[in-house]
Design an enzyme around this catalytic site. Structure first.
Site, PDB file in Angstrom:
ATOM      1  N   HIS A 102       0.683  -0.824  -0.024  1.00 27.60           N
ATOM      2  CA  HIS A 102      -0.240   0.035   0.201  1.00 27.60           C
ATOM      3  C   HIS A 102       0.386   1.597  -0.360  1.00 27.60           C
ATOM      4  O   HIS A 102       2.279   1.215   0.222  1.00 27.60           O
ATOM      5  CB  HIS A 102      -1.015  -0.298   0.701  1.00 27.60           C
ATOM      6  CG  HIS A 102      -2.021   0.986   1.504  1.00 27.60           C
ATOM      7  ND1 HIS A 102      -1.794   2.681   2.454  1.00 27.60           N
ATOM      8  CD2 HIS A 102      -3.102   1.287   0.300  1.00 27.60           C
ATOM      9  CE1 HIS A 102      -2.847   3.308   2.050  1.00 27.60           C
ATOM     10  NE2 HIS A 102      -3.735   2.159   0.759  1.00 27.60           N
ATOM     11  N   PRO A 103       0.115   2.303  -0.447  1.00 31.00           N
ATOM     12  CA  PRO A 103       1.425   3.630  -0.508  1.00 31.00           C
ATOM     13  C   PRO A 103       1.795   4.216   0.605  1.00 31.00           C
ATOM     14  O   PRO A 103       2.970   4.455  -0.055  1.00 31.00           O
ATOM     15  CB  PRO A 103       0.065   4.749  -1.225  1.00 31.00           C
ATOM     16  CG  PRO A 103      -1.061   4.021  -2.231  1.00 31.00           C
ATOM     17  CD  PRO A 103      -0.708   2.697  -1.124  1.00 31.00           C
ATOM     18  N   VAL A 104       1.412   3.785   1.736  1.00 30.51           N
ATOM     19  CA  VAL A 104       2.026   4.397   3.100  1.00 30.51           C
ATOM     20  C   VAL A 104       3.305   3.035   3.417  1.00 30.51           C
ATOM     21  O   VAL A 104       3.998   3.939   4.399  1.00 30.51           O
ATOM     22  CB  VAL A 104       1.391   4.537   4.076  1.00 30.51           C
ATOM     23  CG1 VAL A 104      -0.148   5.838   3.840  1.00 30.51           C
ATOM     24  CG2 VAL A 104       0.373   3.019   5.070  1.00 30.51           C
ATOM     25  N   LYS A 105       3.079   2.396   3.362  1.00 33.10           N
ATOM     26  CA  LYS A 105       4.181   1.233   3.681  1.00 33.10           C
ATOM     27  C   LYS A 105       5.123   1.385   3.078  1.00 33.10           C
ATOM     28  O   LYS A 105       5.802   2.532   2.139  1.00 33.10           O
ATOM     29  CB  LYS A 105       3.619  -0.642   2.794  1.00 33.10           C
ATOM     30  CG  LYS A 105       2.118  -0.748   3.453  1.00 33.10           C
ATOM     31  CD  LYS A 105       2.385  -0.259   4.958  1.00 33.10           C
ATOM     32  CE  LYS A 105       1.055  -1.435   5.343  1.00 33.10           C
ATOM     33  NZ  LYS A 105      -0.904  -1.747   4.881  1.00 33.10           N
ATOM     34  N   ILE A 106       6.212   0.557   3.099  1.00 34.31           N
ATOM     35  CA  ILE A 106       7.705   0.737   3.163  1.00 34.31           C
ATOM     36  C   ILE A 106       8.277   0.877   1.921  1.00 34.31           C
ATOM     37  O   ILE A 106       9.314   2.021   1.551  1.00 34.31           O
ATOM     38  CB  ILE A 106       8.683  -0.315   3.801  1.00 34.31           C
ATOM     39  CG1 ILE A 106       8.118  -0.487   4.948  1.00 34.31           C
ATOM     40  CG2 ILE A 106      10.211   0.050   3.712  1.00 34.31           C
ATOM     41  CD1 ILE A 106       8.078   0.780   6.191  1.00 34.31           C
TER      42      ILE A 106
END
Length: 387
Positions: free
Chosen positions: A187-191
């Site tokens: 997901h975009p907020v992950k690493i």
């Protein structure tokens, strides 16, 4: 004054070029980019097989099915997680329960797990699958959890949605030493990101083959998996009930490009987390605890507000254009799970964590000036709280 989100993707020109190259190729959906991405992630982590899917939720679901979870069976997970870690059991018709956490790490408590397993053994109600969640990027105590799995006979799916790039000692999360299957989120907020997407890693060729079928309608083109002979190069069979959980080549191309900077992203997150530790050292907030030899990928930096102050601090920081968030509302307190018999007080450490938790902005592109602003607004809000 600019808005500072709690998390944000980092997309550069190479990422854009990789996606454009794929858009101009002959493959947009299930093509060669997916296999390259699967192999690259598996090699990075030290695993034998990777199975790319359209979300970590999908990866959890097919991991459960591949391990035989179904009606009459049980899955345990952490209450301090996104609902997908528990929902995957219900998708399979299984029962779900939770194991309380360590307040200072947010991770599943090995002591609570051991005690619950002892009770469950006496009651004939041991779990079939355990899903420990590597909260905020720090791995759970997987050597201890793996030892309990050997003793009590349950299988392990690591929910490492927060933790690609993290390590347990000298080994990378996902290597397969302590779990049957490890799940990552992109997901975009992950690493690293593929916009939406996920992957399941395993060292079992049988589990990998099962998950590949399940992500694509339960269909196989492998003659060895068919009933009867193949009728030709066009031929396929649906051998079980599966789903359309496939990743696209466009997403895989982005993920492959992002992977080249994974170590850089993790190093930057560690630097920013250490800097938060220094900036907040004199403030009356609880800072995240680390458990060596585990090293965190630092998806989140979660502080604990003083008793009763979380809502006012949260609102004050949002009013100052700082996009703090809360991770997580304990799953057992969600209305759907309360209707299944869970209630407040069932998992007190998870509830205590939730009552105090504030996730501060943390992402590779966070500037030191913006981080200073986050710390200054938090300090001013705490001062106002105490005045």
């Amino acid at each position: 004054m600019n808005f500072i989100p709690y998390g944000r993707q980092d997309i550069n020109a190479a990422d854009v070029a990789a996606v454009v190259e794929t858009l101009q190729s002959d493959w947009l959906t299930q093509g060669p980019a997916i296999e390259r991405f699967e192999r690259a992630i598996a090699d990075y982590c030290g695993a034998d097989h990777g199975v790319a899917v359209n979300s970590a939720t999908s990866a959890l679901h097919i991991a459960c099915l591949a391990l035989g979870l179904g009606p009459g069976k049980r899955l345990w997970t952490s209450p301090n997680t996104f609902v997908a870690s528990a929902n995957c059991a219900l998708y399979c018709g299984a029962k779900v329960d939770f194991v309380d956490i360590e307040f200072d790490t947010g991770n599943m408590s090995v002591a609570a797990l051991a005690e619950k397993l002892q009770r469950a053994e006496r009651q004939g109600a041991l779990p079939d699958i355990l899903v420990p969640v590597h909260f905020a990027g720090q791995p759970c105590d997987m050597p201890a959890i793996s030892g309990l799995a050997e003793r009590y006979g349950f299988r392990i799916i690591e929910d490492a949605s927060h933790a690609i790039g993290a390590r347990y000692g000298d080994e990378r999360v996902g290597c397969g030493k302590y779990a049957d299957i490890t799940v990552f989120s992109f997901h975009p907020v992950k690493i690293i990101t593929t916009a939406e997407g996920g992957m399941a890693l395993t060292n079992s060729p049988e589990l990998a083959a099962a998950m590949r079928r399940l992500r694509s309608h339960g269909i196989t083109r492998e003659a060895a998996e068919m009933e009867g002979p193949s009728e030709g190069a066009w031929y396929y069979q649906q051998v079980e009930l599966g789903f359309n959980y496939r990743m696209t080549d466009i997403q895989a191309a982005l993920g492959m490009s992002q992977l080249q900077r994974l170590d850089e992203f993790v190093a930057r997150r560690n630097l920013l987390a250490a800097r938060y530790d220094r900036l907040l050292a004199d403030l009356p907030v609880g800072r995240p605890a680390l458990r060596p030899p585990m090293t965190s990928a630092w998806h989140l930096y979660v502080v604990h507000a003083p008793d009763g102050a979380r809502r006012r601090l949260f609102d004050a920081m949002r009013a100052a254009n700082i996009g703090v968030n809360v991770h997580y509302i304990p799953v057992h307190l969600q209305p759907y799970y309360r209707k299944r018999g869970f209630k407040p007080g069932d998992f007190p450490e998870a509830e205590r964590h939730y009552a105090a938790a504030i996730s501060l902005p943390l992402f590779p592109g966070l500037s030191e000036a913006d981080q200073d602003r986050v710390a200054a607004v938090l300090a001013a809000s705490l001062k106002q709280e105490n005045s």
